[in-house]
Design a protein around this motif. Structure first.
Motif, PDB file in Angstrom:
ATOM      1  N   PRO A 198       0.852  -1.258  -0.059  1.00 34.06           N
ATOM      2  CA  PRO A 198       0.048  -0.080  -0.111  1.00 34.06           C
ATOM      3  C   PRO A 198       0.829   1.147   0.118  1.00 34.06           C
ATOM      4  N   THR A 199       0.321   2.375  -0.785  1.00 35.86           N
ATOM      5  CA  THR A 199       1.031   3.655  -0.738  1.00 35.86           C
ATOM      6  C   THR A 199       0.109   4.446   0.267  1.00 35.86           C
ATOM      7  N   HIS A 200      -1.343   4.033   0.321  1.00 32.38           N
ATOM      8  CA  HIS A 200      -2.202   4.987   1.127  1.00 32.38           C
ATOM      9  C   HIS A 200      -2.851   3.948   2.115  1.00 32.38           C
ATOM     10  N   ILE A 201      -3.434   4.476   3.333  1.00 32.79           N
ATOM     11  CA  ILE A 201      -4.182   3.546   4.124  1.00 32.79           C
ATOM     12  C   ILE A 201      -5.503   4.201   4.427  1.00 32.79           C
ATOM     13  N   GLN A 202      -6.432   3.800   4.097  1.00 35.62           N
ATOM     14  CA  GLN A 202      -7.985   4.427   3.986  1.00 35.62           C
ATOM     15  C   GLN A 202      -7.849   5.604   3.519  1.00 35.62           C
ATOM     16  N   GLY A 203      -7.132   5.743   2.371  1.00 35.43           N
ATOM     17  CA  GLY A 203      -7.064   7.007   1.473  1.00 35.43           C
ATOM     18  C   GLY A 203      -6.000   8.288   2.059  1.00 35.43           C
ATOM     19  N   VAL A 204      -5.151   7.951   3.229  1.00 31.17           N
ATOM     20  CA  VAL A 204      -4.221   8.553   3.733  1.00 31.17           C
ATOM     21  C   VAL A 204      -2.901   8.110   3.115  1.00 31.17           C
ATOM     22  N   SER A 205      -2.287   9.313   2.559  1.00 28.86           N
ATOM     23  CA  SER A 205      -0.786   8.758   2.039  1.00 28.86           C
ATOM     24  C   SER A 205       0.206   8.643   3.079  1.00 28.86           C
TER      25      SER A 205
ATOM     26  N   LEU B  46       2.536  10.883   5.877  1.00 29.82           N
ATOM     27  CA  LEU B  46       2.591  10.749   7.384  1.00 29.82           C
ATOM     28  C   LEU B  46       4.140  10.933   7.755  1.00 29.82           C
ATOM     29  N   ALA B  47       5.069  10.731   7.032  1.00 28.69           N
ATOM     30  CA  ALA B  47       6.548  10.769   7.242  1.00 28.69           C
ATOM     31  C   ALA B  47       6.633  12.378   7.381  1.00 28.69           C
ATOM     32  N   ASP B  48       6.052  13.020   6.536  1.00 24.04           N
ATOM     33  CA  ASP B  48       6.152  14.709   6.665  1.00 24.04           C
ATOM     34  C   ASP B  48       5.636  15.211   7.843  1.00 24.04           C
ATOM     35  N   GLU B  49       4.371  14.728   8.115  1.00 22.55           N
ATOM     36  CA  GLU B  49       3.903  15.454   9.133  1.00 22.55           C
ATOM     37  C   GLU B  49       4.263  14.877  10.532  1.00 22.55           C
ATOM     38  N   PHE B  50       4.672  13.564  10.664  1.00 20.47           N
ATOM     39  CA  PHE B  50       5.011  13.039  11.986  1.00 20.47           C
ATOM     40  C   PHE B  50       6.360  12.668  12.215  1.00 20.47           C
ATOM     41  N   GLY B  51       7.131  12.583  11.027  1.00 18.76           N
ATOM     42  CA  GLY B  51       8.581  12.048  10.941  1.00 18.76           C
ATOM     43  C   GLY B  51       8.491  10.613  10.980  1.00 18.76           C
TER      44      GLY B  51
ATOM     45  N   PRO C 114      11.265   7.347  12.526  1.00 17.67           N
ATOM     46  CA  PRO C 114      10.416   6.097  12.617  1.00 17.67           C
ATOM     47  C   PRO C 114       8.892   6.353  13.115  1.00 17.67           C
ATOM     48  N   LEU C 115       8.101   5.674  12.703  1.00 17.54           N
ATOM     49  CA  LEU C 115       6.670   5.944  13.126  1.00 17.54           C
ATOM     50  C   LEU C 115       6.023   4.536  12.714  1.00 17.54           C
ATOM     51  N   TYR C 116       5.256   4.522  13.822  1.00 14.10           N
ATOM     52  CA  TYR C 116       4.260   3.218  13.891  1.00 14.10           C
ATOM     53  C   TYR C 116       2.904   3.764  13.513  1.00 14.10           C
ATOM     54  N   ILE C 117       2.236   2.999  12.287  1.00 15.53           N
ATOM     55  CA  ILE C 117       0.885   3.359  11.892  1.00 15.53           C
ATOM     56  C   ILE C 117      -0.097   2.439  12.016  1.00 15.53           C
ATOM     57  N   TYR C 118      -1.193   2.466  12.443  1.00 17.65           N
ATOM     58  CA  TYR C 118      -2.273   1.303  12.553  1.00 17.65           C
ATOM     59  C   TYR C 118      -3.493   1.562  11.770  1.00 17.65           C
ATOM     60  N   ASP C 119      -3.835   0.624  11.021  1.00 17.99           N
ATOM     61  CA  ASP C 119      -5.081   0.760  10.375  1.00 17.99           C
ATOM     62  C   ASP C 119      -6.185   0.441  11.290  1.00 17.99           C
ATOM     63  N   GLY C 120      -6.947   1.303  11.722  1.00 15.38           N
ATOM     64  CA  GLY C 120      -8.100   0.832  12.667  1.00 15.38           C
ATOM     65  C   GLY C 120      -9.315   0.009  11.982  1.00 15.38           C
TER      66      GLY C 120
ATOM     67  N   ARG D  88      11.957   6.462  21.746  1.00 13.18           N
ATOM     68  CA  ARG D  88      10.835   5.522  20.979  1.00 13.18           C
ATOM     69  C   ARG D  88       9.917   6.272  20.273  1.00 13.18           C
ATOM     70  N   PRO D  89       9.578   5.639  18.961  1.00 11.90           N
ATOM     71  CA  PRO D  89       8.841   6.585  18.094  1.00 11.90           C
ATOM     72  C   PRO D  89       7.231   6.742  18.437  1.00 11.90           C
ATOM     73  N   ALA D  90       6.846   7.558  17.505  1.00 11.92           N
ATOM     74  CA  ALA D  90       5.408   8.289  17.546  1.00 11.92           C
ATOM     75  C   ALA D  90       4.560   7.093  17.237  1.00 11.92           C
ATOM     76  N   GLU D  91       3.266   7.136  17.726  1.00 12.97           N
ATOM     77  CA  GLU D  91       2.218   6.059  17.044  1.00 12.97           C
ATOM     78  C   GLU D  91       1.045   6.950  16.608  1.00 12.97           C
ATOM     79  N   VAL D  92       0.650   6.443  15.271  1.00 11.33           N
ATOM     80  CA  VAL D  92      -0.430   7.173  14.579  1.00 11.33           C
ATOM     81  C   VAL D  92      -1.566   6.043  14.318  1.00 11.33           C
ATOM     82  N   LEU D  93      -2.816   6.353  14.598  1.00 12.84           N
ATOM     83  CA  LEU D  93      -3.890   5.645  14.056  1.00 12.84           C
ATOM     84  C   LEU D  93      -4.737   6.044  13.020  1.00 12.84           C
ATOM     85  N   ILE D  94      -5.025   5.298  11.976  1.00 12.20           N
ATOM     86  CA  ILE D  94      -5.974   5.903  10.804  1.00 12.20           C
ATOM     87  C   ILE D  94      -7.019   5.418  11.092  1.00 12.20           C
ATOM     88  N   TRP D  95      -8.078   6.387  11.395  1.00 10.88           N
ATOM     89  CA  TRP D  95      -9.562   5.843  11.649  1.00 10.88           C
ATOM     90  C   TRP D  95     -10.496   6.779  10.726  1.00 10.88           C
TER      91      TRP D  95
END
Length: 407
Positions: free
Chosen positions: A4-11, A15-20, A22-28, A375-382
């Motif tokens: 995937p290049t997007h998760i639920q339409g989110v690029s 996310l790297a630009d916005e949150f830096g 390393p980054l943990y990303i979760y698909d809710g 430790r890195p940030a965590e982001v939830l896609i919901w």
């Protein structure tokens, strides 16, 4: 399945630009769909799902799983408290300790949490203090070897977990001695279990023991469903497991004379495939025998490849059409720190973003500050939105609890 290049339409790159990184990303949505899959697979029985909190304990993930209709299984008093902060009532939480101080058991009981008794000494202490005033569950070791490897096999004869099924007479003696109110029996044989027959073997151990306990309300089959890690990897057919285990369970309930609940404790199954670790390439380093891709993470953020020899697929988000080459993807930790060996990727250059898949389970929850790294940030896609659910650590967090002495 395409990378995937997007998760639920989110690029993902945005996310790297916005949150830096390393980054943990979760698909809710993936997490909630996995809950629904289990509910469908076991729809023929009264089912309760207890998410193994240790897999991913962010409060927001726990809230999402509760919204999907699952309870939690906690293995520490801290996980119990995280669950309650996420909105779980005491009745929705099972506490399965392993060799903890009795004061922790008492704290959980005072919060109204059910205890899963995992040793004969604990049964003795529990009985002396509570007798039949507090309902409890018993964790049985079924002497079944199962799971992807020995480190994640928890039901074999030499495992520290649970009370040996061969010690059933001593279990029954303790129950009678203290008039213990036992309303559940539990087993957990390991992780990465493919075959429905393993669950059925565990079930038979539970069924044979359960007839000795007249007041049961549930039987807990644990977890261990395998997810796919490699391309064309085989995963547990949960529909088949649900059908076969459900039939055996209902047959037992008729023999027992009363309908019981069937409990499951999935961890990896609910969150593994929903998680991604987004990292940036620091350096591409050629030696005489291999090309290394050095990234801005390591075993301090994802220890599974080093600790369990776990395989994680990964791909080059920045160059999806580039020429293929083989690389060793390594971390920045001063230790043997190999994330992937001899892995074929689209050509990687310094600055490229790589995505490590199947990072939702036992990724952040096992992260550390080794090498004094943050430790890195965590982001939830919901619902099509990216929401930060944990801030990236700062240097001040690293020293927050240190007492600085004068010499």
């Amino acid at each position: 399945m395409p990378n995937p290049t997007h998760i639920q339409g989110v690029s993902i790159s945005a996310l790297a630009d916005e949150f830096g990184t390393p980054l943990y990303i979760y698909d809710g949505e993936k997490i909630t769909s996995q809950v629904k899959t289990l509910q469908e697979a076991f729809s023929a029985v009264p089912l309760k799902i207890k998410f193994a909190t240790k897999a991913l304990s962010n409060i927001n993930i726990l809230k999402l799983i509760r919204k999907a209709g699952a309870g939690i299984d906690a293995v520490s008093i801290e996980e119990v408290k995280l669950g309650m902060m996420a909105g779980y009532s005491a009745e929705e939480i099972m506490y399965t300790p392993s060799g903890v101080a009795f004061e922790e058991i008492q704290e959980a009981v005072n919060l109204g949490i059910m205890i899963n008794l995992d040793s004969l000494p604990l049964m003795e202490q529990f009985g002396q203090v509570y007798s039949n005033s507090v309902a409890a569950c018993i964790r049985i070791n079924p002497h079944i070897m199962a799971g992807g490897n020995l480190k994640i096999s928890t039901g074999h004869k030499e495992s520290k977990f649970g009370i040996s099924i061969e010690q059933l007479p001593q279990i029954l003696e303790a129950v009678a001695k203290y008039k213990l109110q036992i309303i559940g029996l539990h087993i957990h044989t390991g992780s990465d279990i493919l075959d429905a027959e393993v669950f059925l073997r565990g079930g038979n151990v539970l069924f044979e023991a359960a007839v000795q306990f007249p007041d049961l309300k549930f039987l807990d089959f644990g977890g261990g469903f395998k997810v796919a890690y490699k391309p064309n990897d085989i995963a547990t057919d949960v529909m088949e497991v649900g059908k076969k285990v459900g039939e055996a369970f209902q047959s037992f309930c008729k023999q027992y004379g009363r309908q019981l609940e069937l409990w499951l404790e999935p961890g990896k199954f609910l969150v593994s495939e929903a998680g991604y670790l987004l990292v940036k390439t620091n350096v591409v380093k050629e030696s005489t025998s291999v090309t290394f891709v050095g990234v801005d993470t390591g075993l301090n953020h994802l220890i599974r490849p080093m600790m369990y020899d776990a395989y994680h697929s990964l791909y080059n988000l920045s160059n999806p059409e580039g020429k293929k080459a083989k690389y060793n993807v390594v971390g920045y930790i001063c230790e043997t720190d190999t994330i992937a060996s001899h892995r074929e990727l689209n050509e990687v250059k310094a600055g490229d973003l790589l995505v490590i898949k199947n990072a939702g389970a036992y990724g952040y929850s096992m992260a550390s500050n080794y090498n004094s790294r943050l430790r890195p940030a965590e982001v939830l896609i919901w619902e099509g939105q990216a929401r930060q659910i944990r801030k990236r650590e700062k240097f001040e967090d690293l020293i927050r609890n240190q007492e600085i002495l004068e010499f």
